[in-house]
Design a protein around this motif. Structure first.
Motif, PDB file in Angstrom:
ATOM      1  N   UNK A   2      -0.904  10.271  -1.038  1.00  0.00           N
ATOM      2  CA  UNK A   2      -1.337   8.388  -0.496  1.00  0.00           C
ATOM      3  C   UNK A   2      -0.520   7.298   0.161  1.00  0.00           C
ATOM      4  N   UNK A   3       0.342   7.799   0.142  1.00  0.00           N
ATOM      5  CA  UNK A   3       1.591   6.572   0.068  1.00  0.00           C
ATOM      6  C   UNK A   3       2.641   6.970   1.803  1.00  0.00           C
ATOM      7  N   UNK A   4       1.877   7.994   2.219  1.00  0.00           N
ATOM      8  CA  UNK A   4       2.267   8.883   3.311  1.00  0.00           C
ATOM      9  C   UNK A   4       2.060   6.910   4.764  1.00  0.00           C
ATOM     10  N   UNK A   5       2.414   7.044   6.031  1.00  0.00           N
ATOM     11  CA  UNK A   5       2.283   5.996   7.089  1.00  0.00           C
ATOM     12  C   UNK A   5       0.853   6.546   7.513  1.00  0.00           C
ATOM     13  N   UNK A   6       0.032   4.986   7.263  1.00  0.00           N
ATOM     14  CA  UNK A   6      -1.117   5.412   7.887  1.00  0.00           C
ATOM     15  C   UNK A   6      -1.834   5.588   7.722  1.00  0.00           C
ATOM     16  N   UNK A   7      -1.682   6.390   6.310  1.00  0.00           N
ATOM     17  CA  UNK A   7      -3.311   7.411   5.544  1.00  0.00           C
ATOM     18  C   UNK A   7      -3.079   5.476   4.657  1.00  0.00           C
ATOM     19  N   UNK A   8      -4.763   5.868   4.894  1.00  0.00           N
ATOM     20  CA  UNK A   8      -5.853   4.470   4.080  1.00  0.00           C
ATOM     21  C   UNK A   8      -6.305   5.380   3.133  1.00  0.00           C
ATOM     22  N   UNK A   9      -7.093   6.633   2.924  1.00  0.00           N
ATOM     23  CA  UNK A   9      -7.747   6.673   2.320  1.00  0.00           C
ATOM     24  C   UNK A   9      -6.936   8.229   1.118  1.00  0.00           C
ATOM     25  N   UNK A  10      -7.688   8.716   0.291  1.00  0.00           N
ATOM     26  CA  UNK A  10      -6.859  10.456  -0.400  1.00  0.00           C
ATOM     27  C   UNK A  10      -8.208  10.425  -0.715  1.00  0.00           C
ATOM     28  N   UNK A  11      -8.894  11.640  -0.395  1.00  0.00           N
ATOM     29  CA  UNK A  11     -10.364  11.973  -1.357  1.00  0.00           C
ATOM     30  C   UNK A  11      -9.938  13.561  -1.891  1.00  0.00           C
ATOM     31  N   UNK A  12      -9.784  13.928  -2.866  1.00  0.00           N
ATOM     32  CA  UNK A  12      -9.941  14.950  -3.724  1.00  0.00           C
ATOM     33  C   UNK A  12     -11.653  15.706  -3.508  1.00  0.00           C
ATOM     34  N   UNK A  13     -11.458  16.378  -2.576  1.00  0.00           N
ATOM     35  CA  UNK A  13     -12.487  17.405  -2.612  1.00  0.00           C
ATOM     36  C   UNK A  13     -12.957  18.733  -3.300  1.00  0.00           C
ATOM     37  N   UNK A  14     -11.969  19.206  -3.844  1.00  0.00           N
ATOM     38  CA  UNK A  14     -11.515  21.058  -4.169  1.00  0.00           C
ATOM     39  C   UNK A  14     -13.136  21.473  -5.064  1.00  0.00           C
TER      40      UNK A  14
END
Length: 750
Positions: free
Chosen positions: A6-18
């Protein structure tokens, strides 16, 4: 892992799909392409343990990642443009080659355990401290925002150095108590603000403009954002500006919820203290009529809530003092001005990529004009910026430093924060110029505060400026810090006289009414003339006018020798030939003044000194006033011009010696070499020959110069004559003894 991505540059969304419907990807990242302004999706395949050549499960997941899918709760249909294989251990080279070969049309990145550790350290360091990831994410996010604000507001931006923080000294403001008898004032108690703010529910941190209140507030917040510190002492910092609180109308509880709802529900945290840091109370006063009610409400809420602590920052303002209920039960702290040591540390750090001469720091410690400026981070930053442009000599920078400092005191600093308008600043400057003309121009020490207010009121009444009179009066007398008002006697004066002197000089400069040259060497007007010269900048005619003045008093003669170098430095933009053509005259003036003192023709008590002590005193004054890098270029021409003048020998030798001493302070021995080569032991007065020998022995670099070594040999030969010259030897020894021990007035009478 979620927070790391989530804190990486350019990453806008992180969705957990497992899960059963993951289609190969355990996470889906949405990343923005800054070049095209578009987003694309990345699939994350997360694995534990080593990935070796037999990686069938990874093959399956990569293949499934090529399938279309829905994200954001089924709202969007996407295809994954790339896949990251993330592993907690290692990924063998053979496994990477097999995966890349099989899926050659798919972009695949491999992140092994070592790289993953680096990413966690960089983007989610709180992971290692075993605190809740939601809390860690909040602290990391807040710290990042505070750090970014620090960069944007940094007073050292543009100096080519990293941002830094010089911890200020903070003292507790004692409550005023009535006592049955007078007692000696206690020393101010210095405190550790990071500890003290937890001893009271409500705290105020006060400081003058530019003293670093906001920087200190952000530093406090950043201190408590450290994950390891939270683990052992759970304090949750919440930062806001008072303007933000006014505009939103939120309570403390609402502000807490607003700051944290994206991360966690605060009600689920146990045993946590919330520290609210509310910055810039003074920036709202005058702009919001009900600011005091909000301040009281926030303070009361903090007092009534067990887990809440609050720290307000503000300038020391009379309007807050009048609101007794606001301070009831609160503790107050004051940011002290930087000590000289911290000031030097600040400038050294700010100019660490420059070669700042030691001489400049010595000038800081002895400059009365500099000492009268507020020793604040903003003043230190202004000086650092000037040094970066002109790194050699403090007097060349002082006028500009006063200009910027007074501008900020009158509101220039507040314009960018929305706390002052350009028109309000201009009006404040104008009325301060008028007060400076009246007070300094009439050689007054103070005037009635009512008279000062009336002068501003009359000025305002006669003009249509659109500036509110009360706002103008508050800006000048309360916010600026330029004036001091005694509440008992009602007397007003400049807090530091140099502020009035600069403003008087600025008024004369703007109105083309410069101080007459004849006053340049009168004690009362020296600083004003210095500032006017600095404001003029390129002022050849002006400097020639000062040089042409022949003082009518001995005090004036002394001051011309002592302050003319500062006038040269203030007008450093002038053609340098003004210095080269005139500097020598000042050394001749010094020689004549020495000769008068030597023969008892002085109003001072210098005739009570021996000749060698008198010579030491004069050369020390010359060194002190002329040892600036600015004058180095003029050394050779000054020596030649002295020698070309038609002068009595004793004056010529003295003038050359004083010029040589000025050069020696710049580590240039050419002046002494010129003296001994041109005149030698045979022609130079014994006192000067002895002084040159002392200079040679006290400077290891000069001791190596062949001409000075030859001079030493000849002088030693003169001082140690042959046995058949014992009578002359006794006479010579007696003369030397008199030079060191007998007052010149006694020798003159005898």
């Amino acid at each position: 892992m979620h927070d790391t991505f989530r804190h990486m540059e350019g990453i806008e969304e992180v969705e957990y799909t497992h899960g059963p419907h993951e289609k190969g990807a355990d996470f889906v990242l949405t990343r923005r392409d800054p070049a095209l302004g578009r987003t694309h999706e990345i699939g994350i395949i997360a694995k534990k343990g080593k990935i070796l050549s037999n990686a069938d499960d990874v093959f399956r997941q990569v293949e499934e990642c090529q399938m279309p899918r829905t994200i954001r709760g089924g709202k969007d249909h996407v295809r994954l443009s790339e896949v990251w294989v993330v592993n907690t251990a290692s990924i063998s080279q053979q496994a990477q080659e097999r995966i890349n070969h099989k899926f050659s049309g798919q972009r695949i990145e491999f992140i092994d355990g070592e790289k993953l550790t680096e990413l966690v350290d960089q983007h989610a360091p709180y992971f290692w401290h075993e605190i809740k990831s939601e809390v860690g994410a909040y602290l990391h996010d807040l710290s990042s925002r505070i750090t970014q604000t620090d960069r944007e507001c940094s007073v050292v931006s543009g100096l080519g150095c990293d941002d830094f923080y010089i911890a200020p000294e903070i003292q507790e403001i004692e409550k005023i108590r009535y006592a049955s008898r007078n007692r000696r004032a206690s020393k101010h108690r210095l405190v550790n603000i990071l500890e003290e703010i937890f001893y009271s529910k409500v705290n105020f941190l006060e400081g003058e403009m530019g003293f670093g209140k906001s920087k200190t507030a952000r530093s406090i917040v950043n201190h408590f954002c450290a994950p390891d510190r939270y683990k052992h002492h759970p304090v949750l910092p919440v930062f806001a500006t008072f303007r933000e609180m006014v505009d939103s109308g939120r309570s403390l509880a609402e502000q807490l919820s607003y700051a944290t709802f994206k991360f966690f529900d605060f009600n689920e945290l146990k045993g946590v203290t919330v520290l609210f840091v509310i910055d810039g109370v003074d920036e709202v006063i005058g702009r919001c009529p009900k600011w005091d009610q909000l301040l009281t409400r926030l303070a009361d809420e903090a007092k009534a809530t067990e887990s809440f602590r609050i720290l307000f920052t503000s300038r020391p303002l009379k309007k807050i003092d009048e609101e007794v209920t606001i301070y009831a039960g609160a503790r107050r702290f004051l940011l002290r001005q930087l000590s000289m040591g911290k000031l030097v540390e600040f400038i050294t750090k700010a100019c660490e990529k420059l070669s700042v001469p030691k001489r400049l720091f010595e000038d800081l410690q002895r400059s009365d004009l500099f000492k009268q400026l507020p020793h604040s981070p903003i003043a230190a930053a202004l000086l650092s910026r000037l040094i970066a442009q002109n790194s050699n000599d403090l007097p060349s920078n002082l006028t500009e430093l006063y200009s910027k400092s007074v501008e900020n005191l009158l509101g220039r600093w507040d314009i960018s924060k929305g706390g002052c308008t350009e028109k309000e600043y201009r009006d404040a400057e104008r009325v301060c110029l008028d007060l400076a003309d009246y007070i300094i121009g009439n050689q007054l020490i103070y005037i009635s505060a009512d008279e000062a207010r009336q002068r501003i009121t009359d000025w305002h009444k006669e003009r249509n400026t659109d500036t509110n009179l009360d706002t103008l009066l508050e800006r000048v007398f309360e916010k600026s810090g330029l004036f001091s008002i005694d509440p008992e006697s009602g007397i007003l004066s400049f807090r530091h006289r140099s502020f009035g002197e600069y403003l008087h000089a600025l008024s004369g400069y703007k109105r083309h009414r410069l101080l007459p040259a004849e006053r340049a060497f009168e004690p009362y007007w020296i600083n004003i003339q210095f500032f006017q010269t600095g404001l003029l900048g390129d002022c050849e005619e002006h400097l020639n006018g000062l040089l042409s003045v022949i003082p009518q008093s001995e005090v004036g003669l002394w001051l011309k020798i002592l302050v003319m170098p500062d006038y040269f430095l203030a007008g450093y933009q002038t053609r340098y030939n003004v210095v080269e053509e005139n500097l020598y005259k000042l050394f001749i003036d010094a020689a004549n003044l020495f000769d008068q003192a030597k023969h008892g023709k002085t109003e001072t008590r210098l005739a009570e000194l021996s000749e060698m002590h008198l010579l030491w005193f004069f050369q020390r004054l010359v060194r002190n006033c002329y040892e600036y890098e600015f004058f180095r270029k003029a050394i050779t021409v000054t020596l030649l011009k002295i020698d070309q003048e038609v002068l009595p020998d004793q004056i010529r030798h003295l003038a050359l010696f004083f010029a040589a001493c000025f050069a020696a302070e710049l580590n240039d021995g050419s002046g002494f070499e010129y003296l001994v080569k041109t005149y030698g032991v045979e022609k130079l007065p014994l006192a000067i020959s002895l002084a040159i020998k002392i200079e040679q022995s006290s400077n290891k670099n000069f001791g190596k110069l062949p001409l000075l070594k030859d001079h030493e040999r000849k002088l030693n030969h003169l001082l140690k004559p042959a046995h058949d010259q014992k009578i002359e030897s006794l006479s010579l020894n007696s003369a030397i003894s008199d030079l060191f021990d007998k007052p010149v007035k006694v020798r003159h009478l005898s």
